[in-house]
Design a protein around this motif. Structure first.
Motif, PDB file in Angstrom:
ATOM      1  N   SER A 195      -8.384   2.874 -18.287  1.00 56.98           N
ATOM      2  CA  SER A 195      -7.612   2.892 -19.527  1.00 56.98           C
ATOM      3  C   SER A 195      -6.844   1.583 -19.708  1.00 56.98           C
ATOM      4  O   SER A 195      -6.126   1.147 -18.805  1.00 56.98           O
ATOM      5  CB  SER A 195      -6.628   4.064 -19.510  1.00 56.98           C
ATOM      6  OG  SER A 195      -5.735   3.998 -20.592  1.00 56.98           O
ATOM      7  N   VAL A 196      -6.984   0.997 -20.872  1.00 55.65           N
ATOM      8  CA  VAL A 196      -6.312  -0.278 -21.144  1.00 55.65           C
ATOM      9  C   VAL A 196      -4.804  -0.141 -21.038  1.00 55.65           C
ATOM     10  O   VAL A 196      -4.123  -0.968 -20.424  1.00 55.65           O
ATOM     11  CB  VAL A 196      -6.697  -0.793 -22.550  1.00 55.65           C
ATOM     12  CG1 VAL A 196      -5.857  -2.011 -22.927  1.00 55.65           C
ATOM     13  CG2 VAL A 196      -8.174  -1.141 -22.590  1.00 55.65           C
ATOM     14  N   TYR A 197      -4.249   0.908 -21.617  1.00 61.80           N
ATOM     15  CA  TYR A 197      -2.796   1.077 -21.656  1.00 61.80           C
ATOM     16  C   TYR A 197      -2.221   1.618 -20.351  1.00 61.80           C
ATOM     17  O   TYR A 197      -1.116   1.246 -19.953  1.00 61.80           O
ATOM     18  CB  TYR A 197      -2.410   2.018 -22.801  1.00 61.80           C
ATOM     19  CG  TYR A 197      -2.696   1.469 -24.175  1.00 61.80           C
ATOM     20  CD1 TYR A 197      -2.436   0.134 -24.484  1.00 61.80           C
ATOM     21  CD2 TYR A 197      -3.229   2.291 -25.157  1.00 61.80           C
ATOM     22  CE1 TYR A 197      -2.698  -0.365 -25.744  1.00 61.80           C
ATOM     23  CE2 TYR A 197      -3.490   1.793 -26.439  1.00 61.80           C
ATOM     24  CZ  TYR A 197      -3.222   0.467 -26.722  1.00 61.80           C
ATOM     25  OH  TYR A 197      -3.482  -0.028 -27.976  1.00 61.80           O
ATOM     26  N   LEU A 198      -2.959   2.494 -19.681  1.00 56.51           N
ATOM     27  CA  LEU A 198      -2.398   3.196 -18.531  1.00 56.51           C
ATOM     28  C   LEU A 198      -2.813   2.609 -17.188  1.00 56.51           C
ATOM     29  O   LEU A 198      -2.153   2.848 -16.175  1.00 56.51           O
ATOM     30  CB  LEU A 198      -2.775   4.668 -18.600  1.00 56.51           C
ATOM     31  CG  LEU A 198      -2.307   5.374 -19.877  1.00 56.51           C
ATOM     32  CD1 LEU A 198      -2.781   6.810 -19.908  1.00 56.51           C
ATOM     33  CD2 LEU A 198      -0.786   5.323 -19.991  1.00 56.51           C
ATOM     34  N   PHE A 199      -3.916   1.868 -17.150  1.00 59.50           N
ATOM     35  CA  PHE A 199      -4.355   1.191 -15.927  1.00 59.50           C
ATOM     36  C   PHE A 199      -4.369  -0.323 -16.129  1.00 59.50           C
ATOM     37  O   PHE A 199      -5.237  -1.024 -15.611  1.00 59.50           O
ATOM     38  CB  PHE A 199      -5.759   1.663 -15.520  1.00 59.50           C
ATOM     39  CG  PHE A 199      -5.835   3.107 -15.096  1.00 59.50           C
ATOM     40  CD1 PHE A 199      -4.751   3.746 -14.520  1.00 59.50           C
ATOM     41  CD2 PHE A 199      -7.007   3.820 -15.260  1.00 59.50           C
ATOM     42  CE1 PHE A 199      -4.819   5.074 -14.129  1.00 59.50           C
ATOM     43  CE2 PHE A 199      -7.094   5.155 -14.864  1.00 59.50           C
ATOM     44  CZ  PHE A 199      -5.993   5.783 -14.295  1.00 59.50           C
ATOM     45  N   THR A 200      -3.419  -0.836 -16.879  1.00 65.70           N
ATOM     46  CA  THR A 200      -3.417  -2.264 -17.211  1.00 65.70           C
ATOM     47  C   THR A 200      -3.443  -3.137 -15.968  1.00 65.70           C
ATOM     48  O   THR A 200      -4.212  -4.103 -15.885  1.00 65.70           O
ATOM     49  CB  THR A 200      -2.190  -2.620 -18.068  1.00 65.70           C
ATOM     50  OG1 THR A 200      -2.148  -1.761 -19.207  1.00 65.70           O
ATOM     51  CG2 THR A 200      -2.274  -4.060 -18.541  1.00 65.70           C
ATOM     52  N   ASP A 201      -2.618  -2.827 -14.982  1.00 68.66           N
ATOM     53  CA  ASP A 201      -2.578  -3.641 -13.764  1.00 68.66           C
ATOM     54  C   ASP A 201      -3.907  -3.612 -13.033  1.00 68.66           C
ATOM     55  O   ASP A 201      -4.360  -4.638 -12.494  1.00 68.66           O
ATOM     56  CB  ASP A 201      -1.465  -3.151 -12.832  1.00 68.66           C
ATOM     57  CG  ASP A 201      -0.075  -3.453 -13.358  1.00 68.66           C
ATOM     58  OD1 ASP A 201       0.039  -4.310 -14.266  1.00 68.66           O
ATOM     59  OD2 ASP A 201       0.892  -2.841 -12.871  1.00 68.66           O
ATOM     60  N   GLU A 202      -4.549  -2.441 -13.017  1.00 69.53           N
ATOM     61  CA  GLU A 202      -5.843  -2.331 -12.348  1.00 69.53           C
ATOM     62  C   GLU A 202      -6.913  -3.127 -13.086  1.00 69.53           C
ATOM     63  O   GLU A 202      -7.775  -3.763 -12.463  1.00 69.53           O
ATOM     64  CB  GLU A 202      -6.253  -0.861 -12.249  1.00 69.53           C
ATOM     65  CG  GLU A 202      -5.458  -0.046 -11.243  1.00 69.53           C
ATOM     66  CD  GLU A 202      -4.073   0.367 -11.744  1.00 69.53           C
ATOM     67  OE1 GLU A 202      -3.299   0.901 -10.942  1.00 69.53           O
ATOM     68  OE2 GLU A 202      -3.773   0.158 -12.944  1.00 69.53           O
ATOM     69  N   VAL A 203      -6.872  -3.089 -14.422  1.00 71.23           N
ATOM     70  CA  VAL A 203      -7.821  -3.889 -15.210  1.00 71.23           C
ATOM     71  C   VAL A 203      -7.623  -5.379 -14.919  1.00 71.23           C
ATOM     72  O   VAL A 203      -8.590  -6.118 -14.711  1.00 71.23           O
ATOM     73  CB  VAL A 203      -7.650  -3.617 -16.719  1.00 71.23           C
ATOM     74  CG1 VAL A 203      -8.565  -4.528 -17.531  1.00 71.23           C
ATOM     75  CG2 VAL A 203      -7.948  -2.161 -17.051  1.00 71.23           C
ATOM     76  N   LEU A 204      -6.372  -5.814 -14.897  1.00 75.14           N
ATOM     77  CA  LEU A 204      -6.070  -7.219 -14.621  1.00 75.14           C
ATOM     78  C   LEU A 204      -6.554  -7.629 -13.232  1.00 75.14           C
ATOM     79  O   LEU A 204      -7.151  -8.696 -13.052  1.00 75.14           O
ATOM     80  CB  LEU A 204      -4.564  -7.464 -14.730  1.00 75.14           C
ATOM     81  CG  LEU A 204      -3.945  -7.380 -16.121  1.00 75.14           C
ATOM     82  CD1 LEU A 204      -2.418  -7.447 -16.035  1.00 75.14           C
ATOM     83  CD2 LEU A 204      -4.467  -8.487 -17.016  1.00 75.14           C
ATOM     84  N   GLY A 205      -6.303  -6.765 -12.242  1.00 70.78           N
ATOM     85  CA  GLY A 205      -6.731  -7.077 -10.887  1.00 70.78           C
ATOM     86  C   GLY A 205      -8.238  -7.185 -10.770  1.00 70.78           C
ATOM     87  O   GLY A 205      -8.763  -8.109 -10.132  1.00 70.78           O
ATOM     88  N   ALA A 206      -8.950  -6.247 -11.389  1.00 73.62           N
ATOM     89  CA  ALA A 206     -10.410  -6.276 -11.346  1.00 73.62           C
ATOM     90  C   ALA A 206     -10.954  -7.505 -12.061  1.00 73.62           C
ATOM     91  O   ALA A 206     -11.900  -8.154 -11.590  1.00 73.62           O
ATOM     92  CB  ALA A 206     -10.973  -5.009 -11.976  1.00 73.62           C
ATOM     93  N   TYR A 207     -10.358  -7.853 -13.194  1.00 75.74           N
ATOM     94  CA  TYR A 207     -10.793  -9.033 -13.955  1.00 75.74           C
ATOM     95  C   TYR A 207     -10.627 -10.305 -13.122  1.00 75.74           C
ATOM     96  O   TYR A 207     -11.534 -11.150 -13.059  1.00 75.74           O
ATOM     97  CB  TYR A 207      -9.988  -9.114 -15.243  1.00 75.74           C
ATOM     98  CG  TYR A 207     -10.254 -10.338 -16.096  1.00 75.74           C
ATOM     99  CD1 TYR A 207     -11.436 -10.453 -16.821  1.00 75.74           C
ATOM    100  CD2 TYR A 207      -9.321 -11.363 -16.175  1.00 75.74           C
ATOM    101  CE1 TYR A 207     -11.678 -11.573 -17.611  1.00 75.74           C
ATOM    102  CE2 TYR A 207      -9.560 -12.478 -16.958  1.00 75.74           C
ATOM    103  CZ  TYR A 207     -10.740 -12.580 -17.677  1.00 75.74           C
ATOM    104  OH  TYR A 207     -10.980 -13.686 -18.448  1.00 75.74           O
ATOM    105  N   LYS A 208      -9.478 -10.445 -12.469  1.00 80.86           N
ATOM    106  CA  LYS A 208      -9.226 -11.640 -11.653  1.00 80.86           C
ATOM    107  C   LYS A 208     -10.190 -11.725 -10.476  1.00 80.86           C
ATOM    108  O   LYS A 208     -10.693 -12.802 -10.139  1.00 80.86           O
ATOM    109  CB  LYS A 208      -7.781 -11.632 -11.170  1.00 80.86           C
ATOM    110  CG  LYS A 208      -6.763 -11.853 -12.277  1.00 80.86           C
ATOM    111  CD  LYS A 208      -5.338 -11.723 -11.771  1.00 80.86           C
ATOM    112  CE  LYS A 208      -4.335 -11.913 -12.906  1.00 80.86           C
ATOM    113  NZ  LYS A 208      -2.934 -11.719 -12.442  1.00 80.86           N
TER     114      LYS A 208
END
Length: 284
Positions: A195-208
């Motif tokens: 989820s973009v709004y609720l897992f934002t940190d996880e999305v950012l970590g995976a992207y990096k």
């Protein structure tokens, strides 16, 4: 009766339930199947919604077709996870596919999906009987399988659980580097990333982490029925494939309900503050 999946900060996604079809504990996880009031069957693993029968294509179509239509000639495809059969079902709609392999670690997921869920149109039964000429089912660890098949696949699709808990390993730098090595000279890798709004940190970590492994990385969102949308997807590129463009001629042969190849550019509508974070511009 109700079923609610609770996300961080007290946010929930719920369905009215008319009956519970089954609950079974596999060697890996708890699997539940419900009948909902308006969306058909609800498939749940360890308390998290995997799909709803009437709406599952809103997840499987954006997971599969953007990368398949962006690749110039996707012949060899690896699906990691996806034991419900929906992802492989969509992959096999592409005439270019010569060899598709699905590696699912939990045999019980396949069994329940084949006997009760049945979104696969009989595909899982044909795979088990060895009657699907272009595809093969392997019950095993997809991560280990990928490590042993270097420079082999045109497209790798990871249909995993959310990027939290044990599944975090599937969003690590090491995993992405193994995926890169498993792709041919030109290849595409895609995963859902929460989820973009609720897992934002996880999305950012995976992207990096993905940016450390792939030549180029794209992110996009799609509204998925049953999930805390907008839902994010990450695409890793090996070689000079342009993920911003899709083959519209090939798209005409597909029966699509949610993803629209003619509006491919609309995938890339990420909330501004998330885009700023992804691109290193700060944000709220």
């Amino acid at each position: 009766m109700e079923f609610v999946e609770w996300y961080p900060r007290g946010y929930g996604v719920g369905f009215k339930i008319t009956s519970k079809i089954l609950e079974v504990q596999s060697n890996y996880q708890k699997i539940e199947l419900y009948e909902t009031e308006g969306f058909g069957k609800l498939f749940v693993i360890d308390g998290t919604v995997q799909l709803v029968e009437k709406g599952e294509r809103s997840y499987h179509e954006p997971l599969v077709h953007p990368v398949m239509l962006s690749h110039p000639n996707p012949r060899k495809v690896l699906v990691i996870g996806g034991g419900d059969g929906g992802t492989l079902r969509e992959v096999l709609k592409h005439e270019s596919v010569e060899n598709a392999i699905m590696v699912e670690i939990d045999e019980k997921v396949v069994e329940v999906s084949r006997e009760y869920l049945k979104i696969d149109g009989g595909l899982l039964e044909r795979l088990i009987r060895g009657e699907e000429p272009k595809a093969k089912l392997i019950i095993g660890d997809g991560v280990e399988y990928m490590k042993s098949h270097k420079e082999h696949f045109d497209v790798i699709i990871v249909d995993s659980t959310d990027p939290v808990g044990p599944a975090k390993l599937l969003f690590s730098e090491e995993f992405y580097k193994n995926a890169y090595d498993a792709l041919d000279e030109k290849g595409l890798y895609i995963t859902q990333s929460g989820s973009v709004y609720l897992f934002t940190d996880e999305v950012l970590g995976a992207y990096k982490n993905m940016k450390k492994a792939f030549d180029k990385v794209y992110y996009f969102t799609f509204p998925v029925i049953g999930y805390a949308s907008p839902w994010s997807f990450l695409v890793g590129v090996k070689g000079d494939i342009d993920f911003m463009k899709v083959d519209l001629d090939r798209a005409k042969t597909l029966d699509l309900e949610y993803y629209d190849p003619e509006r491919h550019e609309t995938l890339f509508q990420m909330p501004k503050y998330v885009r700023d974070l992804l691109e290193g511009k700060g944000g709220s």
